[in-house]
Each structure stands twice: as C-alpha cells, then as structure tokens.
Design a protein around this motif. Structure first.
Motif, PDB file in Angstrom:
ATOM      1  N   LYS A  30       0.953  -1.489   0.281  1.00 39.53           N
ATOM      2  CA  LYS A  30      -0.044   0.209  -0.364  1.00 39.53           C
ATOM      3  C   LYS A  30       0.847   1.313   0.000  1.00 39.53           C
ATOM      4  N   GLU A  84      -8.859   3.688   6.333  1.00 44.01           N
ATOM      5  CA  GLU A  84     -10.141   4.081   5.991  1.00 44.01           C
ATOM      6  C   GLU A  84     -10.751   4.784   7.129  1.00 44.01           C
ATOM      7  N   VAL A  98     -15.728  13.307  -6.492  1.00 37.40           N
ATOM      8  CA  VAL A  98     -14.359  12.662  -6.396  1.00 37.40           C
ATOM      9  C   VAL A  98     -13.976  13.316  -7.622  1.00 37.40           C
ATOM     10  N   GLY A 100     -10.958  13.191  -9.002  1.00 37.66           N
ATOM     11  CA  GLY A 100      -9.061  12.935  -9.137  1.00 37.66           C
ATOM     12  C   GLY A 100      -8.469  13.188  -7.962  1.00 37.66           C
ATOM     13  N   GLN A 101      -7.650  14.270  -7.243  1.00 41.38           N
ATOM     14  CA  GLN A 101      -7.031  13.732  -6.098  1.00 41.38           C
ATOM     15  C   GLN A 101      -7.969  15.816  -5.900  1.00 41.38           C
ATOM     16  N   LEU A 117      -6.978  16.687  -2.182  1.00 42.58           N
ATOM     17  CA  LEU A 117      -6.837  15.930  -0.995  1.00 42.58           C
ATOM     18  C   LEU A 117      -4.952  15.801  -1.204  1.00 42.58           C
ATOM     19  N   LYS A 119      -0.792  13.804  -0.818  1.00 44.61           N
ATOM     20  CA  LYS A 119      -0.098  12.322  -2.072  1.00 44.61           C
ATOM     21  C   LYS A 119      -0.660  11.511  -0.152  1.00 44.61           C
ATOM     22  N   THR A 122      -6.378   8.435  -0.761  1.00 45.60           N
ATOM     23  CA  THR A 122      -7.769   8.489  -2.098  1.00 45.60           C
ATOM     24  C   THR A 122      -8.830   8.498  -1.602  1.00 45.60           C
ATOM     25  N   ALA A 123      -9.757   8.823  -2.429  1.00 49.98           N
ATOM     26  CA  ALA A 123     -11.235   8.390  -1.593  1.00 49.98           C
ATOM     27  C   ALA A 123     -13.044   8.485  -3.265  1.00 49.98           C
ATOM     28  N   THR A 124     -13.076   7.296  -2.645  1.00 48.59           N
ATOM     29  CA  THR A 124     -14.221   7.060  -2.795  1.00 48.59           C
ATOM     30  C   THR A 124     -15.752   7.987  -3.130  1.00 48.59           C
ATOM     31  N   GLY A 134      -5.723   5.099   2.717  1.00 48.58           N
ATOM     32  CA  GLY A 134      -4.606   5.636   2.464  1.00 48.58           C
ATOM     33  C   GLY A 134      -3.988   5.199   3.364  1.00 48.58           C
TER      34      GLY A 134
END
Length: 177
Positions: A30, A84, A98, A100-101, A117, A119, A122-124, A134
């Motif tokens: 990860k 998460e 969302v 991209g970032q 966001l 580096k 990530t988000a969904t 992350g």
C-alpha cells in the motif's frame, strides 16, 4: 500501566522494514512510510519482528516506549492493509463528488467547496458516503476531520458532514405558544 511497548510487532511477508539513524522506514503493497524515532527508545528488527526498547531511563520513557510501539504497529498495518474513514453527508441537495485528487462538496453554501487531497490519500463516493483511504493513519484521520469541518452536523435536523459511526445528539426545536 498497559505495558503495550513490550509487545513485539510481527511483520507480514509482504512488508519490509529498515531502521537506521533513528529513522524507521516501512514499505509494503500500500505504500512506503517513514518516521523519526524518539531518542529515548531504540528499535531492533530481527526475524521479521520489530521490538522497542528503552535506552534512556528518563521520567517519560514508559510513555514514549508505548507511543513508539503503537506508531510502528500502525505503520506496518498501514502499508499492508491500509486505513479507512467513512463520512456521511446528510441534507437536502447536499452532494459530494471526487474528481481525481479533488473532492467537490456541495453542502448548502452559495458555492461549491473543493478540497485537494494530499499525496497518498484516495477517496471514493457511494451515494452519500465518502470514504477516505490511505496508508498513514494520522493523515487519513486529519483529512477526514478537515472535510467534516467544512459543514459539521447541526443538532436540530442533523444536516452536515459526520462520521458514519458518529451519533448526533438531537435537540427539540422551538415550540409554538
């Protein structure tokens, strides 16, 4: 006292750890995390097991012992399985998207609020649930808290952004005469 610092940290097969010059580097599927280690404690990595030892017996050595062990364990968990946080957006017309970032929040203001966001995060979005993911536990929690601060939940109707497992204490509204 909990004595959590004495528990060894077993590394999964997919995780590699290196320790040199008071810096712990943990790498896994990860991602890769680095952390400076407090000078009161020292780490030993032997046979895929990390152990934390006190080297300077000062007043707060026991607290640093447990803290460094917990941080190292969270790093190993983060690079192997990840962390998460889930946020729920409640309110008529409130939407999250969302791109991209960037997270676009439409939460009752005259304009859309965009959140960039950092580096490694990530988000969904699924309906009204925003999931922040992350490897770094502290960064995931901080990003979730920053997004929640855009529109915290209010106690009368419950509108706003809240954690999925958070309970909002509701208040009764005004009563008519």
């Amino acid at each position: 006292m909990s004595r959590i610092g004495k528990k060894p940290i077993v590394l999964p097969e997919s995780v590699k750890a290196a320790y040199a010059d008071k810096k712990l580097v943990v790498e896994g599927p990860k991602g890769k995390l680095e952390q400076d280690i407090h000078p009161v404690v020292d780490l030993k990595i032997e046979d895929n097991v990390i152990s934390v030892e006190i080297i300077d017996n000062v007043r707060d050595a026991g607290a640093y012992h447990g803290m460094v062990r917990a941080i190292a364990a969270n790093m190993v968990t983060g690079v192997s399985t990840g962390f998460e946080k889930a946020l729920e957006v409640n309110g008529i017309g409130y939407k999250v998207d969302v791109q991209g970032q960037t997270i676009i929040l439409n939460v009752g203001f005259s304009h859309a609020v965009s959140y960039e966001l950092p580096k490694g995060i990530t988000a969904t979005v699924e309906k009204n649930i925003l999931k922040i993911m992350g490897a770094d536990k502290q960064l995931v929690g901080q990003v979730a808290a920053n997004i929640r601060d855009v529109r915290p939940p209010e106690p009368f109707k419950g509108k706003g952004i809240k954690y999925v497992d958070e309970h909002i204490q509701r208040k009764a509204g005004k009563t008519g005469k």
